[in-house]
Design a protein around this motif. Structure first.
Motif, PDB file in Angstrom:
ATOM      1  N   HIS A  38       0.876  -1.170   0.000  1.00  0.00           N
ATOM      2  CA  HIS A  38       0.000   0.000   0.000  1.00  0.00           C
ATOM      3  C   HIS A  38       0.911   1.216   0.000  1.00  0.00           C
ATOM      4  CE1 HIS A  38      -3.017   2.914   1.073  1.00  0.00           C
ATOM      5  NE2 HIS A  38      -3.932   1.994   0.805  1.00  0.00           N
ATOM      6  N   THR A  93      -3.587  -6.187   3.960  1.00  0.00           N
ATOM      7  CA  THR A  93      -4.781  -5.348   4.033  1.00  0.00           C
ATOM      8  C   THR A  93      -5.558  -5.424   2.720  1.00  0.00           C
ATOM      9  OG1 THR A  93      -3.637  -3.365   3.231  1.00  0.00           O
ATOM     10  CG2 THR A  93      -3.655  -3.734   5.612  1.00  0.00           C
ATOM     11  N   GLU A  95      -8.303  -3.142   0.313  1.00  0.00           N
ATOM     12  CA  GLU A  95      -8.939  -1.851   0.056  1.00  0.00           C
ATOM     13  C   GLU A  95      -9.510  -1.860  -1.352  1.00  0.00           C
ATOM     14  OE1 GLU A  95      -7.224   2.502  -0.775  1.00  0.00           O
ATOM     15  OE2 GLU A  95      -6.899   1.841   1.301  1.00  0.00           O
ATOM     16  N   ASP A  96     -10.786  -1.570  -1.465  1.00  0.00           N
ATOM     17  CA  ASP A  96     -11.471  -1.506  -2.759  1.00  0.00           C
ATOM     18  C   ASP A  96     -11.261  -2.769  -3.595  1.00  0.00           C
ATOM     19  OD1 ASP A  96     -12.404   1.059  -2.142  1.00  0.00           O
ATOM     20  OD2 ASP A  96     -10.608   2.006  -2.995  1.00  0.00           O
TER      21      ASP A  96
END
Length: 115
Positions: A38, A93, A95-96
């Motif tokens: 990320h 993680t 995300e989207d």
């Protein structure tokens, strides 16, 4: 004029992320590895530094596994080096709909006890 097709950031799944990291580490592909973190959690040359450190440690027998602890997933890179064991855990993680490694140092190191 041609437009370069860059791979999308992250991976489509946690297992895909593991496979992508394996390929990047084995191929010493810093650009691809960087793309799996990320971007808000690492500096621009983070992946290059990780690969350099693994090379300096003469890391061998490298293995990457997904590990779950306290309802969180971690990708753990383990190997052997000339000085002993190598162990680098990263939080995984999502995300989207894309899966990433979080380069923020962990205060505790899951799955780094022994090899």
């Amino acid at each position: 004029m041609s437009i370069a097709n860059e791979p999308p950031e992250g991976s489509a799944s946690a297992n895909g992320l593991r496979s992508d990291v394996v390929q990047a580490v084995q191929g010493q592909d810093a650009d691809r590895l960087q793309n799996l973190f990320h971007k808000e959690t690492v500096a621009d040359d983070y992946a290059k530094s990780v690969l350099s450190r693994l090379k300096e440690a003469e890391s061998s027998d490298t293995d990457l596994t997904l590990h779950e602890e306290n309802q969180k997933q971690f990708l753990v890179l383990k190997g052997k080096s000339t000085d002993g064991a190598v162990c680098v855990p990263w939080l995984v993680t999502e995300e989207d709909g894309r899966w990433y490694l979080d380069g923020t140092p962990l205060l505790t190191a899951p799955s780094c006890n022994g090899r």
